[in-house]
Scaffold this motif. Sequence first.
Motif, PDB file in Angstrom:
ATOM      1  N   VAL A 152      27.093  17.366 -12.017  1.00 55.69           N
ATOM      2  CA  VAL A 152      28.518  17.658 -11.654  1.00 55.69           C
ATOM      3  C   VAL A 152      29.320  17.205 -10.796  1.00 55.69           C
ATOM      4  O   VAL A 152      30.246  17.253 -10.777  1.00 55.69           O
ATOM      5  CB  VAL A 152      28.506  19.266 -12.395  1.00 55.69           C
ATOM      6  N   SER A 153      29.024  17.578  -9.261  1.00 58.33           N
ATOM      7  CA  SER A 153      29.789  17.488  -8.456  1.00 58.33           C
ATOM      8  C   SER A 153      29.809  16.161  -8.282  1.00 58.33           C
ATOM      9  O   SER A 153      31.108  15.770  -7.832  1.00 58.33           O
ATOM     10  CB  SER A 153      28.780  17.943  -7.126  1.00 58.33           C
ATOM     11  N   LYS A 154      29.077  14.770  -8.310  1.00 53.60           N
ATOM     12  CA  LYS A 154      29.788  13.822  -8.468  1.00 53.60           C
ATOM     13  C   LYS A 154      30.493  13.122  -9.214  1.00 53.60           C
ATOM     14  O   LYS A 154      31.302  12.099  -9.327  1.00 53.60           O
ATOM     15  CB  LYS A 154      28.396  13.154  -7.774  1.00 53.60           C
ATOM     16  N   GLU A 155      30.357  13.552 -10.992  1.00 55.79           N
ATOM     17  CA  GLU A 155      31.628  13.574 -11.440  1.00 55.79           C
ATOM     18  C   GLU A 155      33.036  13.950 -11.407  1.00 55.79           C
ATOM     19  O   GLU A 155      33.619  13.462 -11.824  1.00 55.79           O
ATOM     20  CB  GLU A 155      31.129  13.689 -12.788  1.00 55.79           C
ATOM     21  N   ASN A 156      33.445  15.416 -10.631  1.00 59.39           N
ATOM     22  CA  ASN A 156      34.216  15.866  -9.911  1.00 59.39           C
ATOM     23  C   ASN A 156      33.796  15.322  -8.419  1.00 59.39           C
ATOM     24  O   ASN A 156      34.082  16.047  -8.036  1.00 59.39           O
ATOM     25  CB  ASN A 156      33.895  16.773 -10.779  1.00 59.39           C
ATOM     26  N   PRO A 157      34.486  14.311  -8.402  1.00 60.10           N
ATOM     27  CA  PRO A 157      34.633  14.666  -6.629  1.00 60.10           C
ATOM     28  C   PRO A 157      35.543  14.823  -6.105  1.00 60.10           C
ATOM     29  O   PRO A 157      35.091  15.107  -4.686  1.00 60.10           O
ATOM     30  CB  PRO A 157      34.608  13.191  -6.600  1.00 60.10           C
ATOM     31  N   ASP A 158      36.473  15.431  -6.390  1.00 58.04           N
ATOM     32  CA  ASP A 158      37.349  16.607  -5.934  1.00 58.04           C
ATOM     33  C   ASP A 158      37.841  18.033  -6.443  1.00 58.04           C
ATOM     34  O   ASP A 158      38.381  18.498  -5.979  1.00 58.04           O
ATOM     35  CB  ASP A 158      38.946  15.583  -6.758  1.00 58.04           C
ATOM     36  N   THR A 159      36.321  18.153  -6.443  1.00 59.14           N
ATOM     37  CA  THR A 159      36.541  19.820  -7.098  1.00 59.14           C
ATOM     38  C   THR A 159      35.762  20.118  -6.298  1.00 59.14           C
ATOM     39  O   THR A 159      36.067  21.453  -5.863  1.00 59.14           O
ATOM     40  CB  THR A 159      35.673  19.929  -8.567  1.00 59.14           C
ATOM     41  N   PHE A 160      34.857  20.227  -5.821  1.00 65.98           N
ATOM     42  CA  PHE A 160      33.749  20.315  -5.306  1.00 65.98           C
ATOM     43  C   PHE A 160      33.696  19.862  -3.542  1.00 65.98           C
ATOM     44  O   PHE A 160      33.107  18.802  -3.164  1.00 65.98           O
ATOM     45  CB  PHE A 160      32.138  21.275  -5.601  1.00 65.98           C
TER      46      PHE A 160
END
Lengths: 391, 391
Positions: free
Chosen positions: A293-301
Amino acid sequence: MKKLITFIFAFFLCYSVFAQQSLSSRATVKSPEINPDNTVTFRLIAPKAMKVELIGDIFNDPDNGGQGSAQLKEIEGVWTYTTPTPLEPELYFYNFKVDGLKINDPNNVHIIRDVANIFNVFIIGGPRADLYKVNDVPHGTVSRVWYDSPTVGFDRRLTIYTPAGYEQNTKTKYPVFYLMHGAGGDEEAWIALGRTSQILDNLIAQGKAKPMIVVMTNENINQEAAAGESSFGYVQPSMGASSQTKTVPTGIDFIKAFPDIQKFVESNYRTINKKSSRAIGGLSMGGFYTVNVSKENPDTFDYMGVFSAGLRMNDQSKDKDEAQLAIQFSKKPKLYWIGIGKTDFLYSYTKTMRDYFDEQNYPYVYYESEGGHIWRNWRIYLSEFVPLLFK
Amino acid sequence: MKKLITFIFAFFLCYSVFAQQSLSSRATVKSPEINPDNTVTFRLIAPKAMKVELIGDIFNDPDNGGQGSAQLKEIEGVWTYTTPTPLEPELYFYNFKVDGLKINDPNNVHIIRDVANIFNVFIIGGPRADLYKVNDVPHGTVSRVWYDSPTVGFDRRLTIYTPAGYEQNTKTKYPVFYLMHGAGGDEEAWIALGRTSQILDNLIAQGKAKPMIVVMTNENINQEAAAGESSFGYVQPSMGASSQTKTVPTGIDFIKAFPDIQKFVESNYRTINKKSSRAIGGLSMGGFYTVNVSKENPDTFDYMGVFSAGLRMNDQSKDKDEAQLAIQFSKKPKLYWIGIGKTDFLYSYTKTMRDYFDEQNYPYVYYESEGGHIWRNWRIYLSEFVPLLFK
């Protein structure tokens, strides 16, 4: 007041003929008894039993996943076992086995479910284990909340911890930590087995962690909620997929559906909606989702906590994994934390991922504990990870 | 997705050597099995047992508080019992007794604690019992919340239900229903045994009840929280007062401390702060408190629900009771609802209070059910009372 006493007296007088009492047949021995020297005595009244064993993780047997057993001895129908040595500070699980039948201790109502097993629990206090206790400190709120998940097409359940003061400080916004269970778990796992609310209450009260919202998800994407809490009723939980679940659209997995959770939380709680105020973590399968989830959403976490899990970096999605990690680390996340036990069966996964991170010069913090793939370790990792967040 | 499947596969492969599995020794029989005709089959694997009984409220024996028992029969180590007739729609409690030792059904993780007894549960669906199920309807939020109680001098715990949509409809204010347990209960009793969140979710979804906040209190005024949830740790709950509690100032009882709860709720939730938007109700000791808190605060509540309780109208406080009731009824409350079972041991209390109300021409609604002082009735009373509120 006197009237109440009369009322209560009448109540006790009559109560014995009623439902609860007649079902109880309850023995009056104390079990478990934590002795002053932190040895522990277990007792069971079972005059007709031939053999009574204690099973649980007090034996800390590394060859058996931390488990072990001991035989209780009988005197006049009361079976007893006292640990030969004091127990280390910890939250312990146990059951009795009576002539081969596993039962709960009828004198201890304190139980926790892990998948389809129900254990009795007790705590030996001490430095780290005091974090697992309810102490006389301000307490956060624990809520079971349903959110709309348009990606899967039905409502699903979350367990959400809001820190002490959240209700009163109506202008304050908080960072959010998304926390995920392992295979066989659900949105009850971290709050029950992981002692999340106690660990957070205590670390925040000690000034060691920032007040934060913790969102405990259910990653079994075709479940509405934990067994017994969904419209499929009192189904038996299992490690594998249950037939008694909803159907999700083809191609949808937890990674794709995760943004529904974030959207719900950020729309309905007072959250700081910035990368530096979002963390994600999880154990085993939840650690796998943390990576993905974190690498799919690199600007999130900005904070990742991978507990007892890792990527093998060698399967079909290798190229995609590498490309996504390159993007994620190019954005300089504040913390990539990896924790695992020395005897964990997923140790090699973590090692492979660490080797790859080293090779690429991706910074991470590594925490290696004793033991294996057990809740004892996940409580430790949570206690170590949370103080590092949002600083 | 494929990667996850590999991960899960590796997990299952290795899992068997680990903690949870080695503790389980779990049998694979199905129990309870609800057959198509609503007979129910119970099964237990216990090859070494001499006698296995089923105990619980399925027998509905009026001479034994609704309880009864039956013997299971053994074939090749598997003990079985099927009810001779279909069961009526209801949420049922049961346990096994193996050679005299009461145990939970190891094949059913669904359990509810009542004081110090832990029961297995199952539901036979049907008109009223469908209210007790989690159905595919919008669900409210259930929160465990701590409030500051200056009257007693420490923080205490509440269970609070907010209806579906509460988080999203940020401008909407809601009426509040304060709901109280009986002797031996705590803030977990109504949510677990009383199925409050399911009953409210379902009645609201059917348009039969207004969306409302339900505040479930702990009336054991020297307790912070339910056993295991307070700083006194894993104490065993009991019907009487526990020694492991806080000390409250002399003269302080739940009636005097109640306003702390109201103040917290009205300060921290979006409530309609009017008499016509406040209800109070409770069972047994909680019914006693319903009578007393409402007459002590005659301008506060327009709806009273007295379940299985009443005032005797003949003790020391007779004059005060009569004077307070006169004031309360002079203010024309919208509903005074009294429910009791025909064989309830407190029937005479209710009768005395009703006779007095009749004599004084105080209006009330009376609901008489079969059976006694049991949760089955309290779920019925809740289901009957809630649709009458805030109309």
